[in-house]
Design a protein around this motif. Sequence first.
Motif, short mmCIF file in Angstrom:
data_model
loop_
_atom_site.label_atom_id
_atom_site.label_comp_id
_atom_site.label_asym_id
_atom_site.label_seq_id
_atom_site.Cartn_x
_atom_site.Cartn_y
_atom_site.Cartn_z
N SER A 1 -5.22 -15.24 -2.19
CA SER A 1 -4.28 -14.12 -2.32
C SER A 1 -4.80 -12.83 -1.65
CB SER A 1 -4.00 -13.90 -3.81
OG SER A 1 -3.75 -12.55 -4.07
N ARG A 2 -6.01 -12.41 -2.01
CA ARG A 2 -6.63 -11.18 -1.50
C ARG A 2 -5.79 -9.94 -1.73
NH1 ARG A 2 -5.61 -12.30 3.13
NH2 ARG A 2 -4.81 -14.34 2.54
N LYS A 3 -4.92 -9.97 -2.70
CA LYS A 3 -4.02 -8.83 -2.86
C LYS A 3 -4.73 -7.61 -3.44
CE LYS A 3 -1.78 -9.66 -7.35
NZ LYS A 3 -2.64 -10.76 -7.85
N SER A 4 -5.92 -7.83 -4.03
CA SER A 4 -6.67 -6.69 -4.57
C SER A 4 -7.33 -5.85 -3.48
CB SER A 4 -7.74 -7.21 -5.54
OG SER A 4 -8.53 -8.20 -4.91
N LEU A 5 -7.49 -6.40 -2.28
CA LEU A 5 -8.24 -5.68 -1.23
C LEU A 5 -7.50 -4.44 -0.77
CD1 LEU A 5 -9.48 -8.58 1.10
CD2 LEU A 5 -10.87 -7.16 -0.45
N ARG A 6 -8.26 -3.36 -0.55
CA ARG A 6 -7.64 -2.17 0.06
C ARG A 6 -8.47 -1.54 1.17
NH1 ARG A 6 -8.42 2.83 -1.72
NH2 ARG A 6 -10.23 3.08 -3.06
N VAL A 7 -9.79 -1.79 1.20
CA VAL A 7 -10.62 -1.28 2.30
C VAL A 7 -11.58 -2.38 2.73
CG1 VAL A 7 -12.35 0.44 2.99
CG2 VAL A 7 -10.52 1.10 1.42
N LEU A 8 -11.75 -2.54 4.05
CA LEU A 8 -12.71 -3.50 4.59
C LEU A 8 -13.76 -2.75 5.39
CD1 LEU A 8 -10.18 -6.16 5.99
CD2 LEU A 8 -11.41 -6.25 3.81
N GLY A 9 -14.97 -3.33 5.45
CA GLY A 9 -16.02 -2.69 6.24
C GLY A 9 -16.82 -3.70 7.01
N THR A 10 -17.47 -3.23 8.07
CA THR A 10 -18.36 -4.08 8.84
C THR A 10 -19.60 -3.30 9.26
OG1 THR A 10 -18.60 -5.04 11.07
CG2 THR A 10 -16.64 -3.78 10.66
N VAL A 11 -20.70 -4.01 9.44
CA VAL A 11 -21.98 -3.38 9.81
C VAL A 11 -22.92 -4.40 10.42
CG1 VAL A 11 -22.97 -3.80 7.50
CG2 VAL A 11 -24.00 -2.08 8.97
N GLY A 12 -23.79 -3.93 11.30
CA GLY A 12 -24.90 -4.76 11.76
C GLY A 12 -24.95 -4.98 13.25
N GLU A 13 -23.79 -5.11 13.84
CA GLU A 13 -23.71 -5.34 15.28
C GLU A 13 -22.38 -4.76 15.73
OE1 GLU A 13 -25.26 -9.35 17.00
OE2 GLU A 13 -24.14 -9.78 15.19
N ALA B 1 -20.55 -8.43 7.63
CA ALA B 1 -21.12 -8.28 8.97
C ALA B 1 -20.31 -9.07 10.00
CB ALA B 1 -22.57 -8.77 8.97
N PRO B 2 -20.31 -8.61 11.26
CA PRO B 2 -19.56 -9.33 12.30
C PRO B 2 -19.95 -10.80 12.42
CG PRO B 2 -20.30 -7.22 13.16
CD PRO B 2 -20.92 -7.38 11.79
N THR B 3 -21.21 -11.12 12.21
CA THR B 3 -21.64 -12.51 12.34
C THR B 3 -20.89 -13.39 11.35
OG1 THR B 3 -23.54 -14.01 12.32
CG2 THR B 3 -23.71 -12.08 10.93
N ALA B 4 -20.68 -12.90 10.14
CA ALA B 4 -19.93 -13.67 9.14
C ALA B 4 -18.46 -13.77 9.54
CB ALA B 4 -20.06 -13.01 7.77
N LYS C 1 -3.08 -4.51 6.13
CA LYS C 1 -2.84 -3.31 5.32
C LYS C 1 -4.13 -2.59 4.88
CE LYS C 1 -2.53 -5.62 0.79
NZ LYS C 1 -3.79 -5.19 0.19
N CYS C 2 -5.30 -3.15 5.25
CA CYS C 2 -6.55 -2.51 4.82
C CYS C 2 -7.27 -1.90 6.02
CB CYS C 2 -7.49 -3.54 4.19
SG CYS C 2 -6.75 -4.49 2.87
N PRO C 3 -7.53 -0.61 5.98
CA PRO C 3 -8.33 -0.02 7.06
C PRO C 3 -9.72 -0.66 7.12
CG PRO C 3 -7.82 1.61 5.33
CD PRO C 3 -7.14 0.35 4.94
N ILE C 4 -10.26 -0.75 8.33
CA ILE C 4 -11.62 -1.28 8.50
C ILE C 4 -12.54 -0.13 8.87
CG2 ILE C 4 -13.12 -2.79 9.85
CD1 ILE C 4 -10.77 -4.62 10.34
N VAL C 5 -13.63 0.03 8.14
CA VAL C 5 -14.63 1.01 8.53
C VAL C 5 -15.76 0.28 9.25
CG1 VAL C 5 -14.07 2.84 6.91
CG2 VAL C 5 -15.57 1.01 6.14
N ASP C 6 -15.91 0.59 10.54
CA ASP C 6 -16.96 -0.02 11.36
C ASP C 6 -18.12 0.94 11.33
OD1 ASP C 6 -18.60 -0.99 13.33
OD2 ASP C 6 -17.05 -1.13 14.87
N THR C 7 -19.10 0.65 10.46
CA THR C 7 -20.15 1.62 10.16
C THR C 7 -21.38 1.38 11.01
OG1 THR C 7 -21.00 0.15 8.43
CG2 THR C 7 -19.37 1.80 7.75
#
Length: 647
Positions: free
Chosen positions: A374-386, A355-358, A404-410
């Motif tokens: 490292s965070r090298k395993s990450l490939r997609v990020l998302g956010t929700v709530g505000e 969430a954006p607050t975090a 390198k990771c797209p963000i889905v703002d849901t």
Amino acid sequence: MSEKTFPVSAEFAAQANINKAQFEEMYARSIDDPEGFWDEQANKYVSWFKPWKKTMDWSFDQEDLHINWFTEAKLNVSYNCIDRHLEKRADQVAIIWEGDSPEDTRKITYRELHEEVSKFANVLKARGVEKGDRVSLYLPMIPEAAIAMLACTRIGAIHSIVFGGFSPEALASRINDSDCRVVITADQSMRGGRRVPLKSNADIALEHCPNVHSCIVVKRGGDPIEWTEDRDVWYHEAVDAASADCEPEQMDSEDPLFILYTSGSTGTPKGVQHTTGGYLVQAAMTHEAVFDYKEGDVYWCTADVGWVTGHTYIVYGPLANGATTVMFEGIPTYPDISRFWEVVDKHNVSIFYTAPTAIRSLMGAGNEPVEKTSRKSLRVLGTVGEPINPEAWEWYYNIVGNGKCPIVDTWWQTETGGHMMTPLPGVNDLKPGSAMQPFFGVNPVLLDDEGNEIEGSPAAGNLAIDRPWPAMIRTVFGDHKRFYETYFSMFKGYYFTGDGARRDEDGHYWITGRVDDVLNVSGHRLGTAEIEAALGLHEKVAEAAVVGYPHDLTGQGIYAYVTLMDGEVGTDELKTELVKLVRAEIGPIAKINLIQWSPGLPKTRSGKIMRRILRKIATNEIDSLGDTSTLADPSVVDDLIEHRENS
Ligand code: ATP
Ligand code: MG
């Protein structure tokens, strides 16, 4: 506001579940031929015991308000989330549990989940729980929470989860509102090294809940607790004695699945009721499409199961897809501020949803705590709530995701059950702060205050939806009249979201906040989210909340509550700088009249700023603050009142 775009990489698009051409074709079909489209999706994502007669049957009219999907079909949610996976993935981990302390980890395979859920379902039956009964869950983020949810669905009981941070009063009112007879809790919860006495809170609540006959207690912390003979049962003792054989109940598509109270940022919480078939279809489909979920991903949503995000995107969506889902008991700052990223590395998390607050609070601590992981395993990020301010979005993208990771703002709501507007990671060139476009089957419209659709782009107005979607709310528990009044009375023929939005030149959507929060300054409509995002651009600003107050000259004046990175009180020079910054970003009309330095802001337990309280403080209506029972830290309010700026 931000004109920057972040193009989807060719590499990501090439491997994505859905690419741009597919999206366009599928979206057009979902709007032109909704029945054909949803028939296909329902067959793809869910296993049914019996097929449906009609795909959708609905009316948004006052006299006849009803929404049905997949009528007369039969299915079971726990069967879909567990049993059907056993053939292929019995030994795959279903849930990775990461405890409050980094030493506490537990992995549960689909086979183990099947056994635990079946046993607990039998425990519930033995305590007299029948199909259609409501069961209240007041639990920490432990695997038993997911097990209890799934056990309810196995026997057709309706769960109502109350966030473990809520007070005894909040718990009692929710138990009574939905008439739960059985409560499941734990002795303690552990968050950030602190213990919260859940069972003793429940004891206090249950003094006011005469119908509750059973309280099932999970042993988590082990501290001594009070015990009420006959009513109280230890979870582990009951489960040990139970059989692991429990046939899943054949539920009607429209049988209620759960009740969940909204977070209460705009008023008294509503008992949002969701049903079985449509909800599961949309949960599974959005989880796969929006996060580009694939076999082998480790998926982590940091929400609490007490919120709808935890329901749909920790438990039902991922498990319906046979995923490995991470469940985290702790907080982002314990034992230190790198915890999220350490957990990502520890479990090789590839999809991360928060969430954006975090994000804003972690951004305040700088880059070092992130960059040392490292965070090298990450490939997609998302956010929700505000709405997420572009500043925080870019930090999330560049620092957390290494660019390198797209963000889905849901964008979605408790009432919508699943995602409604969001970029898709293989489809969109991303615009920080924009929820971009509707999901399949969703036709958003912008309405003026008279309820006329505003055509063309750019445009701004009240965000409404013109037709039902499968995971939509079916009623407010026990109050169908309130259901109509809250969502359908404002604009006839539409579901009204309560949010405002604008559509930019390219037709992309930006949520501007709740319409109650839209300011009218000298006849100009200004979204609070936009002004807050502008304030957030200043390097000293950690967070800001903006409200309106009556102003003789301009109709409404702009009152800004600003939290600085160091949590201190700022100087008058800094105030002048901030006023100038907002003016430069948005235009001379966005002239901030008053700034109050606010070391803390009133937030709901899910981390959303409660602007209605800030409005009351700004207008000096201190004695009518309204329902503050869902506040995370009520003492923040006293401090704000004491230091309010005179309007
Ligand atoms: P209540 O309805 O009781 O006031 P609530 O609306 O805060 O509580 P939720 O259903 O959890 O409870 O929140 C949904 C709201 O959160 C949306 O209506 C919207 O205002 C906001 N929201 C959620 N996701 C986003 C997003 N990605 N961008 C902008 N706003 C969002
Ligand atoms: Mg709401």
